[in-house]
Enzyme design. Structure first.
Site, mmCIF file in Angstrom:
data_model
loop_
_atom_site.group_PDB
_atom_site.id
_atom_site.type_symbol
_atom_site.label_atom_id
_atom_site.label_comp_id
_atom_site.label_asym_id
_atom_site.label_seq_id
_atom_site.Cartn_x
_atom_site.Cartn_y
_atom_site.Cartn_z
ATOM 1 N N GLY A 236 41.798 72.720 83.705
ATOM 2 C CA GLY A 236 42.857 72.393 82.744
ATOM 3 C C GLY A 236 43.341 73.616 81.993
ATOM 4 N N ILE A 628 23.203 75.011 71.033
ATOM 5 C CA ILE A 628 23.657 75.017 72.420
ATOM 6 C C ILE A 628 22.975 73.843 73.137
ATOM 7 C CG2 ILE A 628 23.688 76.344 74.573
ATOM 8 C CD1 ILE A 628 25.502 77.463 72.327
ATOM 9 N N LEU A 629 23.782 72.908 73.605
ATOM 10 C CA LEU A 629 23.215 71.691 74.217
ATOM 11 C C LEU A 629 22.732 71.940 75.638
ATOM 12 C CD1 LEU A 629 25.727 68.940 73.026
ATOM 13 C CD2 LEU A 629 23.553 69.613 72.008
ATOM 14 N N ASN A 630 23.379 72.877 76.318
ATOM 15 C CA ASN A 630 23.008 73.166 77.703
ATOM 16 C C ASN A 630 23.340 74.627 77.953
ATOM 17 O OD1 ASN A 630 23.145 73.553 80.551
ATOM 18 N ND2 ASN A 630 23.403 71.355 80.865
ATOM 19 N N LYS A 632 22.989 76.635 80.367
ATOM 20 C CA LYS A 632 23.627 76.995 81.634
ATOM 21 C C LYS A 632 25.143 76.739 81.579
ATOM 22 C CE LYS A 632 23.235 75.935 86.541
ATOM 23 N NZ LYS A 632 22.517 75.131 87.540
ATOM 24 N N LYS A 699 29.215 73.961 67.603
ATOM 25 C CA LYS A 699 30.474 74.479 67.063
ATOM 26 C C LYS A 699 31.532 74.707 68.145
ATOM 27 C CE LYS A 699 28.907 78.016 64.519
ATOM 28 N NZ LYS A 699 28.955 79.085 63.487
ATOM 29 N N GLY A 700 31.216 74.527 69.406
ATOM 30 C CA GLY A 700 32.254 74.669 70.427
ATOM 31 C C GLY A 700 32.245 76.023 71.095
ATOM 32 N N GLY A 702 34.153 76.412 74.356
ATOM 33 C CA GLY A 702 35.135 76.441 75.438
ATOM 34 C C GLY A 702 36.120 77.596 75.389
ATOM 35 N N GLU A 703 36.612 77.927 74.229
ATOM 36 C CA GLU A 703 37.664 78.935 74.133
ATOM 37 C C GLU A 703 37.098 80.304 73.772
ATOM 38 O OE1 GLU A 703 41.058 77.170 73.668
ATOM 39 O OE2 GLU A 703 40.131 75.207 73.499
HETATM 40 MO MO1 MOS Z 1 42.135 74.350 75.354
HETATM 41 S S1 MOS Z 1 43.811 75.546 75.454
HETATM 42 O O1 MOS Z 1 42.361 73.567 73.868
HETATM 43 O O2 MOS Z 1 42.235 73.297 76.683
#
Ligand code: MOS
Length: 736
Positions: A236, A628-630, A632, A699-700, A702-703
C-alpha cells in the site's frame, strides 16, 4: 481443547507471519484474484492532455466492438457529489462528471466488456478531441495558485526574525525533493457486484471503513448496504488510504451493466490514479549561539498539489517539536499544478521535511565546527517543545548513544574528505527523526467457542506489515491461548469499525481495542467459571483465578480449574463474546504529550570518483517505538522503510514532461528503485520502553524507517567529498 501452552515469547520476539504460507502458496485472496460468475471487465481511457476540456468524444466504434457492454463518459455518467471528508481529508473529486481536464492521465471514459482483452481493445477506439489550455507543472510557476496549507500544520512560537538578527551564527539554505510514486506490486483492483440495492466491493484499500462510508454517500445508500472486502493487499505505502476514482467507476460500471465488474489498474495507471509523494521546495533558516544552542528555526515548504484536489502533506510539522528551540516558525504552502492528485506515500510530509531539516542541522554543525551528533544533543528536546508537555516516552538519547556505539561513530574523522580506503572516499552521516503517528478510536470483538479456540476480528486491514500476526499474538497472550488456537480476521467492513492501516497508528489503535475485547472476554469467563454448583472453582473470587494454556485455574493451584470449553459446556453456552473499544488518551487528562516514535539514522557512503560510483555501504537505524510486539516484523518495517529512503535519496523521481505534463517514466523499467545491489548493510536496533499512555505500549513503526535516510546519506556524501547536495534524488553527476 488442545494442550498448547502459551510460549513465554508470544510477544516481543519474532513470530513468523500467520498468513505467510497462504501468501506464498497463492491461497490468499488478493482483490485481483476475485472472480464472479458473469464477471465483466473494465478498461479506462485516460486524458492525453494535462489542461483544457474535452471538445468532442466519440464512442460509437468502441460500443460496436466485440464483447462491449457499455462505454461510460462524462456524457452518460450518473451525476455524483464529491465524496465526504474523512479523518485524512476530503475525498478526491468524483470522476467523469464534466468535460474539464486537470491532469494528464485523468480518466475520460471507461469501457466494460466480456473480457479484459475486449475492453482494452475497445478503449483504444474511444476517440477524444480536446481544447488544450496552458498547463502549469512547475513548483516555481507563479501561474499556479499558491495557498497556505489549510490543514493547520503551520505554527509559530517566539520571535524568529528577532532571534535570527541577534544570533551568533546563522545559516540558511534551500532544498528540494522530487515527486516519488508509490508502486505497490499488487496492481490496484476493484471488483464491484450489485445485488439489488446492496453493493459488494473487493478493493485494494488500506481502509475498508472509508471505502464503505465514501461509496455509500456517493450512491445514497445506507452504510449497511455496502460491504467492502480487503483481506489482503499487495502493498500500500499510503496509496490505499483514499477512495480513488477507479473504485467509484467500477461501482458505476457494475450498476450500468447489471454485471459484476473487475477494474484492475495497469502499471502506468498506478502512476496517475492512486496518489504519490508530491515534490517540494523548502527553505530552512537557523540561528544559534556558538555553543550550538539553537535560538531560531524557520522551516517553510512549498508543496505540489492537484488543481482540484486536497492533500494534507505536513512537510514542516516535524520542525515544531524536533529540537528545544524557543523561536520557531514553520509553514506549508501549496501550489496548484496540472499534475495527477498527490496522496500519502510512507511518512507523508516527514519524508521530505526531515531531509531539509536534518541536512540544515548538519550544515550548521560544520559552520560551528561541532560534531553533528553533539549539535543534536545540545538541542535535545527534553519536553515536547511545541506543547511544553513532558513526553510520554522518549528514548532518542539512547538511539543516539546506542547508534554511535554500534556504528562506530567515534572512528569518524571530522575533517571533510579525510577518510579513504583504496580508491574509495568514505563519509559518515547522521540524522535524527520522529514521525507524528496517530492513534484513533477503534473497535474489535473477541469470541471463544465450544472448541475452546478464539476468534477475534476487526474491519482493519493488513497491508503486508503483519497486523494479522501481531494481533493474533496479542489476543493469544491476553486470552492465555496458544497462537494456533486464535484466529484473527480483518479486512471486512461488516466487522467492528477500524481506522486506516496508515499513519503508523493501527497497531496501537487496534491493539488497544483488542486488548479491551480480550480482557473483557476473559473477565466474562472468570465470572462464569466461579459460578454454578459444578464449578471446580466454586467459592473462588475471580481475583484468585488466572488463565493459561486455555484453562482458567487457581493462581495457587494450577491443577484446580477448567478449560474455556468446559465453562461454556457447563453453562450450556455455544460461545461467549465481548466487544472492545480503543480510544486515544486525552493529553489534557494525562498531562503528557503523546510521544511519537523516535529514531537515529547513521549512514556510511563510499564514493569512487574515478569510476563515478556512489554506494550506501551501511545504514543503521536505532528506534524507540515503545513496546515492540514482534521484533522480526518491526525490523522488516524499518528495513523496508530504509530501502524506500535509499530510493528517495538516490533513485526515485517521477518525471513530468515540462511541455505536456505527461509522466515520462511511468513504468518499472524507467522509474528507478533500489535493487539488492544498491542496498548495503541495513542494520536495525530497538531501544526504549513501552509507552505508558496505552495498555499495549506501542508507538508505531510503519513510517519510521524512511524519513532521515536521505539526510543521513546526503550528510555522509558531504563528509566524504565536501559537496553539499540539497536536491533529491542525488545523482552521481551532481558530484562532479
Ligand atoms: Mo502510510 S503513507 O499512512 O500508509
Amino acid at each position: 481443547m488442545t494442550e498448547t501452552k502459551p510460549a513465554p515469547t508470544l510477544l516481543g520476539a519474532g513470530v513468523d507471519r500467520v498468513d505467510g504460507l497462504s501468501k506464498v502458496r497463492g491461497e490468499a485472496p488478493f482483490p485481483s484474484d476475485v472472480t464472479y460468475p458473469r464477471l465483466a471487465h473494465a478498461a479506462l481511457v485516460r486524458s492525453t492532455i494535462a489542461a483544457g476540456r474535452i471538445s468532442r468524444i466519440t464512442t460509437r466504434a468502441a460500443e460496436e466492438a466485440p464483447g462491449v457492454l457499455a462505454v461510460i463518459t462524462h456524457q452518460n455518467m450518473p451525476r455524483l457529489e464529491r465524496g465526504p471528508a474523512t479523518l485524512i481529508g476530503p475525498s478526491p473529486v468524483s470522476p467523469l462528471q464534466d468535460d474539464q481536464v486537470f491532469h494528464h492521465g485523468q480518466y475520460v471514459a471507461v469501457v466494460v466488456a466480456e473480457s479484459l482483452q475486449q475492453a482494452s481493445a475497445a478503449a483504444e477506439l474511444v476517440d477524444v478531441e480536446y481544447e488544450v489550455a496552458a498547463g502549469v507543472f512547475d513548483l516555481d510557476d507563479p501561474r499556479g495558485e499558491l495557498r497556505v496549507d489549510p490543514w493547520g500544520s503551520g505554527a509559530r512560537r517566539g520571535d524568529v526574525e528577532g532571534a535570527l538578527a541577534s544570533a551568533e551564527v546563522t545559516f540558511e539554505a534551500s532544498y528540494s525533493t522530487a515527486a516519488n510514486t508509490n508502486n505497490p506490486i499488487g496492481l490496484f483492483t476493484t471488483v464491484a457486484a450489485w445485488e439489488g440495492d446492496t453493493l459488494t466491493l473487493h478493493d485494494s484499500t488500506q481502509w475498508t471503513a472509508n471505502v464503505r462510508t465514501t461509496i455509500a454517500a456517493l450512491f445514497g445508500l445506507p452504510e449497511e448496504s455496502v460491504r467492502v472486502h480487503a483481506p489482503f493487499l499487495g502493498g500500500g505505502f499510503g496509496a490505499g488510504l483514499r477512495v480513488w476514482p477507479h473504485a467509484v467507476i467500477a461501482a458505476v460500471a457494475a450498476q450500468v451493466t447489471g454485471r459484476p465488474v473487475k477494474l484492475e489498474l495497469t502499471r502506468p495507471q498506478m502512476f496517475t490514479g492512486i496518489g504519490y509523494r508530491p515534490a517540494t521546495e523548502q527553505t530552512v533558516r537557523l540561528g544559534a549561539l556558538r555553543t550550538g544552542q539553537l535560538v531560531a528555526l524557520q522551516h517553510h515548504a512549498t508543496i505540489a498539489i492537484g488543481i482540484v484536489d486536497e492533500n494534507p502533506e505536513p512537510v514542516t510539522l516535524i520542525s515544531q517539536s524536533a529540537y528545544a528551540c524557543p523561536n520557531v516558525d514553520v509553514r506549508d504552502d501549496e501550489r496548484r499544478l496540472n499534475i495527477p492528485p498527490p496522496g500519502p506515500l510512507r511518512a507523508p510530509g516527514a519524508a521530505q521535511g526531515t531531509f531539509a531539516l536534518e541536512s540544515a542541522l548538519d550544515e550548521l554543525s560544520y559552520k560551528l565546527g561541532m560534531d553533528p551528533l553533539e549539535l543534536r544533543l545540545r538541542n535535545y528536546a527534553e519536553v515536547d517543545a511545541h506543547s511544553g508537555l513532558p513526553w510520554s516516552s522518549n528514548a532518542l538519547r539512547d538511539c543516539y548513544a546506542v547508534g554511535a556505539e554500534r556504528f562506530g561513530w567515534a572512528q569518524r574523522n571530522p575533517e571533510v574528505g579525510s577518510m579513504r580506503e583504496d580508491s574509495w572516499q568514505i563519509g559518515y552521516g547522521v540524522a535524527s527523526l520522529s514521525y507524528h503517528w496517530w492513534q484513533v478510536r477503534c473497535e474489535a470483538r473477541a469470541t471463544i467457542g465450544r472448541d475452546g479456540t478464539a476468534f477475534v476480528r476487526s474491519a482493519a486491514n493488513d497491508i503486508g506489515t503483519g497486523t494479522r500476526t501481531v494481533m493474533t499474538q496479542l489476543s493469544a497472550e491476553l486470552l492465555g491461548l496458544g497462537l494456533s488456537d486464535v484466529r484473527f480476521d480483518l479486512g471486512d467492513s461488516t466487522m467492528p469499525w477500524s481506522p486506516a492501516a496508515g499513519g503508523s497508528g493501527l497497531t496501537t489503535s487496534l491493539g488497544v481495542a483488542v486488548d479491551d475485547a480480550c480482557r473483557s472476554l476473559r473477565g466474562k469467563f472468570l465470572e462464569l467459571a466461579v459460578q454454578g454448583p459444578g464449578s471446580p472453582l466454586a467459592g473462588c473470587s475471580s481475583d484468585d483465578v488466572v488463565v493459561s494454556g486455555g484453562r482458567l485455574h487457581r493462581k495457587d493451584d494450577p491443577g484446580v480449574g477448567e478449560s474455556y470449553a468446559e465453562v461454556l459446556a457447563r453453562h450450556g453456552l455455544d460461545e461467549l463474546s465481548a466487544d472492545g473499544l480503543g480510544a486515544p488518551p486525552d493529553p489534557a487528562q494525562t498531562g503528557l504529550a503523546l510521544s511519537p516514535p523516535f529514531a537515529a539514522k547513521f549512514a556510511e557512503v563510499r564514493i569512487d570518483a574515478d569510476l563515478g560510483i556512489l554506494r550506501v555501504a551501511r545504514l543503521l537505524t536505532v528506534v524507540d517505538a515503545g513496546r515492540i510486539l514482534n521484533e522480526k516484523l518491526a525490523r522488516s518495517q524499518i528495513v523496508g522503510g530504509t530501502i524506500g529512503g535509499i530510493g528517495q535519496a538516490l533513485f526515485e523521481e517521477t518525471s513530468f514532461d515540462p511541455g505536456t505534463g505527461r509522466i515520462a517514466n511511468a513504468t518499472f523499467g524507467d522509474y528507478l528503485i533500489p535493487v539488492s545491489a544498491d542496498v548495503g548493510d541495513v542494520d536495525v536496533a530497538f531501544v526504549g520502553q513501552p509507552d505508558p499512555l496505552t495498555p499495549v505500549g506501542t508507538k508505531g513503526v510503519g513510517e519510521l524507517g524512511l524519513p532521515g535516510t536521505a539526510a543521513a546519506i546526503a550528510n555522509a556524501v558531504y563528509h566524504a567529498t565536501g559537496r553539499r547536495l540539497r536536491s533529491l534524488p542525488i545523482a552521481i553527476e551532481q558530484l562532479y
